[in-house]
Design a protein around this motif. Sequence first.
Motif, mmCIF file in Angstrom:
data_model
loop_
_atom_site.group_PDB
_atom_site.id
_atom_site.type_symbol
_atom_site.label_atom_id
_atom_site.label_comp_id
_atom_site.label_asym_id
_atom_site.label_seq_id
_atom_site.Cartn_x
_atom_site.Cartn_y
_atom_site.Cartn_z
ATOM 1 N N LEU A 607 28.350 -4.600 10.216
ATOM 2 C CA LEU A 607 27.126 -5.139 10.816
ATOM 3 C C LEU A 607 25.888 -4.703 10.035
ATOM 4 N N ALA A 608 25.902 -3.448 9.557
ATOM 5 C CA ALA A 608 24.755 -2.959 8.790
ATOM 6 C C ALA A 608 24.587 -3.728 7.493
ATOM 7 N N GLN A 609 25.697 -4.170 6.905
ATOM 8 C CA GLN A 609 25.608 -4.968 5.683
ATOM 9 C C GLN A 609 25.021 -6.356 5.938
ATOM 10 N N HIS A 610 24.944 -6.755 7.210
ATOM 11 C CA HIS A 610 24.404 -8.067 7.566
ATOM 12 C C HIS A 610 22.878 -8.091 7.487
ATOM 13 N N GLY A 611 22.233 -6.906 7.363
ATOM 14 C CA GLY A 611 20.784 -6.835 7.196
ATOM 15 C C GLY A 611 20.030 -6.419 8.429
ATOM 16 N N ALA A 612 20.687 -5.841 9.411
ATOM 17 C CA ALA A 612 20.029 -5.398 10.636
ATOM 18 C C ALA A 612 20.343 -3.926 10.844
ATOM 19 N N PRO A 613 19.396 -3.142 11.459
ATOM 20 C CA PRO A 613 19.666 -1.724 11.731
ATOM 21 C C PRO A 613 20.751 -1.585 12.792
ATOM 22 N N VAL A 614 21.699 -0.735 12.504
ATOM 23 C CA VAL A 614 22.860 -0.551 13.378
ATOM 24 C C VAL A 614 23.003 0.926 13.685
#
Length: 762
Positions: A607-614
């Motif tokens: 999910l973090a690689q998707h461009g959002a803070p996780v």
Amino acid sequence: MTAHARALAPPSDAGPAPEWTLADLVAVCARRRTWIFASVAFCCAAALLYYLCATPRYRATAVIEVQKQPHGAFGLENATSDAPIAEASDSFEDNLTLQTEIGLLQSDSLALDVIHRTGLEATRDYFAPRPGAFDWLHRLLVGRKPLEPLSVPLADAPNRRYIALKIFANHAKIAPDAGTRLISIGYADPDPHRAAAVVNALIQALADSSSQSRSSDAAQSAAWLQAQLNELKAQTDTLDARAAALDRAAGAYGDDDAHNVTLGRLDDLNGALSAAQSNRIVREAIWRAVQSGNPEVISGLGGNSAAGVNTQNAFALLQSLRAQEAVAQSQVAESADRYGANWPALAEQRAGLATVQKSIQEEVRRLGDRARSDYEVSLQSENSARDAFDQQKALASNLTGNAVALRLARQEAGESRALYTSLLGRLQQTGILEGLHSDNFVVISPALVPPSDHPTSPSFPLPAALALAAGLTVGCAAAVVRELTDDAIHSAADLAFLLETPIFAALPAAQPAPTWVRRFLPAPAHEALALEAAAASDFALPSPESPFVEALYRLRASLLPGRGDPPPQIIVFTRAGGSIPARNAAPHEGYLENESPSLALSFAAILAQHGAPVLYVDADLRAAPPASAFPVSPGLSDVLASDDPPHYDRDHATAPLLTVLHAGPRPPGPSELISSARMSALLARWRGEFAFVVIDGPAAMLADALVLAQRADAVLLAATAGKTRRAEILAAANDLSRQLPESALLGIILEDVPRGGMYAQS
């Protein structure tokens, strides 16, 4: 739908349960091939062990030919007359004789005689002393009851006799050659010389038994006939004396009685009396022979013209019943030889044979009654003829005086002497015919000693084929039974059939962590390093090209809608199971024992690689290491137990937007902390700071997981292929569905799926 899904199919009111197809059975056997290979290997090893350890046996075989025999009234054929002897040439008579000889060869009396003659009881196959170490095994296999000692005769030892007859029948083989009058007689024994001796002894015992039986029947008939001859001789002597006395008193003179009606009728009555007397004697002989009860002797009485019509019909019916008995005996012998004594249909055939034999005995009894009735009728006829003759004789005596009396006396003496001479000739033939017919078979090929280097058994191809067939049968049956009794989840199709909950992903086994961590560092150091590595994204993700990472990408795509709907923000990972998973089985050892990254941590990195803070939160406080084990960095348990701000782990090279919050040291009351207001406040705060909050929760059977599910937007329930049980996944799904908010989403993830079950959905 897979075969395993059909096996796990719950009962449904919509229709009958789906049935397995041939393809399903093949798939089951392929999946459970280990069971089949193990069964085949075990059976083949057992066959090889039997072949190596079995005692070699040698079978000696002899062949005899059964001869056709003519039959007459109680064995007294008119062999000296000019008329040819009528021989039975039909197949019924041949088959009847053949089956009779086979029945005699298989009888218990001949078996006991051969056992006694050849001393088989002292051999290892029977009751020879065995080594003490195997005595218990012999008793278990041979018999449960204690056997009588060998000093007791076999006829007086029922237990030993029963076992001996079973062993003899198991080793002997008696079978007719199809289409011939030949019978093959074989016997198998560890000693080739003894095998040949037993077969030859059996043939000799058959010859002795046949000769003894025929001699006994002929002797009984001859004894009764001798008594009749003695009586007839005395009567003849009396008549001769009377004729001589009348001759001396009246003198010898001749008279012409050709036109004398009284004397002519007297001659006719005299002839009728002689015929009635002869008929009475023959019928009495038949009645006496029938009283012996021997069906073979009685069947030979058929065709006697002196017998009555009812008696002739009884003889024909008896021969028909004996034909049925021969056919039934042939079927029983063939079935016992081909299928063994335990074949279920053999008992039915033996019952039919017993019924026919009972009918034969009843017909013999009725035949005896008819023969006695015929005898009594002939006796009455003889008495009536004698009374008429006496009356006519008295009339003739009154007419002609002493001359007529003299003539009558001479005539009576002549008739009596002729009858005596005829019966005496038949009596003399009895001994000669009995000797000619004592053996009704010929030995074509006596038993020879088989070669010692070519044993009949054991034969390797037959045990090998049986072992292979048995191994495949038992292995396939075990595979099917194991498939039916296995309630574990193996594929996505199994989950889809059990649950209405959507299945988001089927994940293969994750890539193991580097093994050099434990190989080159001391134990305390590599344990601490493992805890740090578990929180780092560098170890959380395997190779980007791996199937595991590709499956995580599909899971991310399934959770993130593409039509403007808000995605779930708080995602809770839990797993089905009745106990804590293996990775949490012991404090601070899960990562090293499991040697694979956390599923929730790996998904958070994706999910973090998707461009959002996780934010990744390890909320499994029950599996956290105790603070006394070694220094543990602050984590969720510290935040929940105090008002201190969370201590995050950031700045990961491969996932810069990923933030990690460790579990911290294990608290005394994990459930109370998870359900506290402090936890609710943290979740509300995290919703504003992060796009996604991935919570790695405990097992679904724990209260902590249910509390987290109440506050989540999506709950992903993980099941492990081959380990998670049907009841466990059903219970976990039901519990979580009751706790989820209406807007929350519940999905299923299947981990450690084999390659063949990754995408199987039907």
